[in-house]
Design a protein around this motif. Structure first.
Motif, PDB file in Angstrom:
ATOM      1  N   ALA A 116      46.906  44.633  44.749  1.00 32.67           N
ATOM      2  CA  ALA A 116      47.828  43.942  45.659  1.00 32.67           C
ATOM      3  C   ALA A 116      47.070  43.199  46.751  1.00 32.67           C
ATOM      4  CB  ALA A 116      48.799  44.948  46.267  1.00 32.67           C
ATOM      5  N   LEU A 117      45.984  43.784  47.239  1.00 28.81           N
ATOM      6  CA  LEU A 117      45.174  43.135  48.262  1.00 28.81           C
ATOM      7  C   LEU A 117      44.513  41.868  47.710  1.00 28.81           C
ATOM      8  CD1 LEU A 117      43.439  46.251  49.872  1.00 28.81           C
ATOM      9  CD2 LEU A 117      45.267  44.879  50.877  1.00 28.81           C
ATOM     10  N   CYS A 118      44.001  41.954  46.485  1.00 35.82           N
ATOM     11  CA  CYS A 118      43.354  40.790  45.876  1.00 35.82           C
ATOM     12  C   CYS A 118      44.367  39.680  45.604  1.00 35.82           C
ATOM     13  CB  CYS A 118      42.653  41.197  44.582  1.00 35.82           C
ATOM     14  SG  CYS A 118      41.199  42.258  44.824  1.00 35.82           S
ATOM     15  N   GLU A 119      45.569  40.049  45.235  1.00 37.54           N
ATOM     16  CA  GLU A 119      46.608  39.027  45.044  1.00 37.54           C
ATOM     17  C   GLU A 119      46.920  38.324  46.349  1.00 37.54           C
ATOM     18  OE1 GLU A 119      49.452  39.905  41.281  1.00 37.54           O
ATOM     19  OE2 GLU A 119      49.910  41.049  43.079  1.00 37.54           O
ATOM     20  N   ALA A 120      47.041  39.100  47.417  1.00 35.42           N
ATOM     21  CA  ALA A 120      47.326  38.512  48.729  1.00 35.42           C
ATOM     22  C   ALA A 120      46.191  37.609  49.194  1.00 35.42           C
ATOM     23  CB  ALA A 120      47.577  39.614  49.751  1.00 35.42           C
ATOM     24  N   ALA A 121      44.961  37.910  48.750  1.00 33.15           N
ATOM     25  CA  ALA A 121      43.799  37.110  49.139  1.00 33.15           C
ATOM     26  C   ALA A 121      43.714  35.799  48.370  1.00 33.15           C
ATOM     27  CB  ALA A 121      42.522  37.914  48.938  1.00 33.15           C
ATOM     28  N   GLY A 122      44.616  35.604  47.411  1.00 27.58           N
ATOM     29  CA  GLY A 122      44.682  34.321  46.716  1.00 27.58           C
ATOM     30  C   GLY A 122      43.898  34.229  45.425  1.00 27.58           C
ATOM     31  N   PHE A 123      43.516  35.347  44.831  1.00 26.48           N
ATOM     32  CA  PHE A 123      42.790  35.292  43.562  1.00 26.48           C
ATOM     33  C   PHE A 123      43.761  34.964  42.425  1.00 26.48           C
ATOM     34  CE2 PHE A 123      39.790  37.635  46.150  1.00 26.48           C
ATOM     35  CZ  PHE A 123      38.577  37.077  45.754  1.00 26.48           C
ATOM     36  N   ASP A 124      43.267  34.193  41.481  1.00 30.67           N
ATOM     37  CA  ASP A 124      44.099  33.758  40.354  1.00 30.67           C
ATOM     38  C   ASP A 124      44.107  34.765  39.214  1.00 30.67           C
ATOM     39  OD1 ASP A 124      44.660  31.051  41.447  1.00 30.67           O
ATOM     40  OD2 ASP A 124      42.500  30.799  41.201  1.00 30.67           O
ATOM     41  N   VAL A 125      42.965  35.401  38.988  1.00 29.95           N
ATOM     42  CA  VAL A 125      42.832  36.373  37.902  1.00 29.95           C
ATOM     43  C   VAL A 125      42.173  37.626  38.456  1.00 29.95           C
ATOM     44  CG1 VAL A 125      41.866  36.847  35.622  1.00 29.95           C
ATOM     45  CG2 VAL A 125      42.587  34.524  36.195  1.00 29.95           C
ATOM     46  N   ILE A 126      42.725  38.785  38.130  1.00 28.44           N
ATOM     47  CA  ILE A 126      42.154  40.063  38.551  1.00 28.44           C
ATOM     48  C   ILE A 126      41.806  40.855  37.297  1.00 28.44           C
ATOM     49  CG2 ILE A 126      42.512  42.197  39.843  1.00 28.44           C
ATOM     50  CD1 ILE A 126      44.583  40.707  41.525  1.00 28.44           C
ATOM     51  N   LEU A 127      40.528  41.169  37.139  1.00 30.61           N
ATOM     52  CA  LEU A 127      40.058  41.946  36.000  1.00 30.61           C
ATOM     53  C   LEU A 127      39.854  43.391  36.444  1.00 30.61           C
ATOM     54  CD1 LEU A 127      37.384  39.435  34.636  1.00 30.61           C
ATOM     55  CD2 LEU A 127      39.754  39.682  33.894  1.00 30.61           C
ATOM     56  N   ILE A 128      40.520  44.321  35.775  1.00 28.32           N
ATOM     57  CA  ILE A 128      40.440  45.736  36.125  1.00 28.32           C
ATOM     58  C   ILE A 128      39.693  46.451  35.007  1.00 28.32           C
ATOM     59  CG2 ILE A 128      41.751  47.763  36.851  1.00 28.32           C
ATOM     60  CD1 ILE A 128      44.169  45.742  37.135  1.00 28.32           C
ATOM     61  N   GLU A 129      38.458  46.852  35.278  1.00 29.78           N
ATOM     62  CA  GLU A 129      37.629  47.513  34.269  1.00 29.78           C
ATOM     63  C   GLU A 129      37.752  49.020  34.413  1.00 29.78           C
ATOM     64  OE1 GLU A 129      32.939  48.083  32.947  1.00 29.78           O
ATOM     65  OE2 GLU A 129      33.446  47.023  34.796  1.00 29.78           O
TER      66      GLU A 129
END
Length: 326
Positions: free
Chosen positions: A138-151
């Protein structure tokens, strides 16, 4: 800590503020939990419509997850996209420590201005992710990232929690991995949106192609899911080393995500995920009462002693404990 100011810095794309915020949400201190909730509330009002494509990645140890993420991430940043990588590192069962060395295996991507890599310890959590990975997303989305990779830490019957916080779940497999298919069984196969057979290069290219065909046949035997278009889930070959197949895999991911958005499955899936994490938070809070409340902890220790001494069965002791909590 001024959470309102931190929220504004995160929305503005300040990487240091994002890193501090993830550290805050990962803390188990009660005052930090209150601050992190306040921070998330501020972000919800400042950037309510920001959404990223969340991609969960899992695979057997040595399959090349970090190599794939670096090659895939560089391809995405090369297209002008901002990419966040949340890498979960396994914690020692004895010491509780983690190496957190994922950045050293993604040297090029870690230097990319459009990429953000954050390793986190799994601690005692099952499911292949850290307990607060969802809030970090949620924090990364708010920071404006387009793609979030969760390993995730690896693959197995329990490494499926990542599917409850991602829009697409990608399973990485190695060539000649027929026995691995038996090892992971249906638990992980049933939730995979795509299977990517990595290391399809050099002497392993033909083997990877045959392995991909085997997985494609296995996927056709699975029950059809209502949130999949024709042709999904599917298996493809990729080479993180040479970069082959990455563009095609990304095109398939985009096509699947777009279809789910058009058909309404995207919103429905995220609603179900929100419900799942609400119930999980309630379960975790109830479990926390067993250790945080001195009176409850004393009762728990008393029942534990009786069970250890053979005076009371485990199931009877559990029922007695639940009666005290009700």
């Amino acid at each position: 800590m001024n959470t309102a100011d931190m929220a504004q810095r995160i929305v503005a794309g300040e990487r240091r503020a994002l890193a501090r915020a993830i550290t805050l949400v990962e803390s188990s201190r009660s005052d930090h939990r209150a601050q992190s909730q306040d921070l998330l509330d501020h972000l919800g009002s400042l950037a309510p419509d920001r959404q990223a494509l969340r991609i969960g990645l899992s695979g057997t140890p040595g399959v090349g997850k970090s190599s794939f993420i670096e090659s895939f991430g560089l391809m995405l940043t090369g297209q002008g996209l901002k990419v966040a990588v949340l890498a979960v590192d396994p914690s020692s069962a004895r010491s509780g420590g983690s190496i957190l060395g994922d950045k050293t295996r993604m040297e090029e991507l870690s230097r990319d201005r459009n990429a953000f890599i954050r390793p986190s310890p799994s601690q005692t959590e099952l499911g292949g992710v850290a307990r607060r990975s969802r809030e970090a997303v949620a924090l990364c989305e708010a920071a404006g990232f387009d793609v979030i990779l969760i390993e995730t830490v690896g693959v197995g019957q329990s490494e499926t929690t990542v599917a409850e916080m991602s829009d697409l779940f990608i399973l990485l497999m190695a060539p000649a991995g027929g026995d691995e298919l038996q090892g992971v069984k249906r638990g992980i196969m049933e939730i995979a949106d795509m299977i990517l057979v990595n290391k399809a290069d050099g002497a392993l290219k033909d083997v990877a192609t045959r392995t991909c065909a085997d997985y494609s046949g296995a996927l056709r035997l699975m029950r059809k899911r209502v949130y999949d278009p024709e042709g999904f889930p599917k298996a493809c070959t990729v080479s993180a080393w040479e970069g082959h197949g990455l563009t095609e895999a990304w095109a398939d991911m985009q096509a699947l995500a777009e279809w789910r958005k058009t058909e309404g499955h995207w919103t429905h899936r995220r609603s179900n995920q929100a419900r799942h994490w609400f119930e999980e938070e309630v379960r975790q809070a109830l479990l926390a009462r067993l250790t945080e409340d001195p009176a409850v902890r004393a009762q728990m220790q008393g029942f534990s002693a009786e069970v250890a001494g053979g005076q009371l069965s485990a199931s009877a002791a559990a029922q007695n404990m639940l009666k005290l909590l009700s």
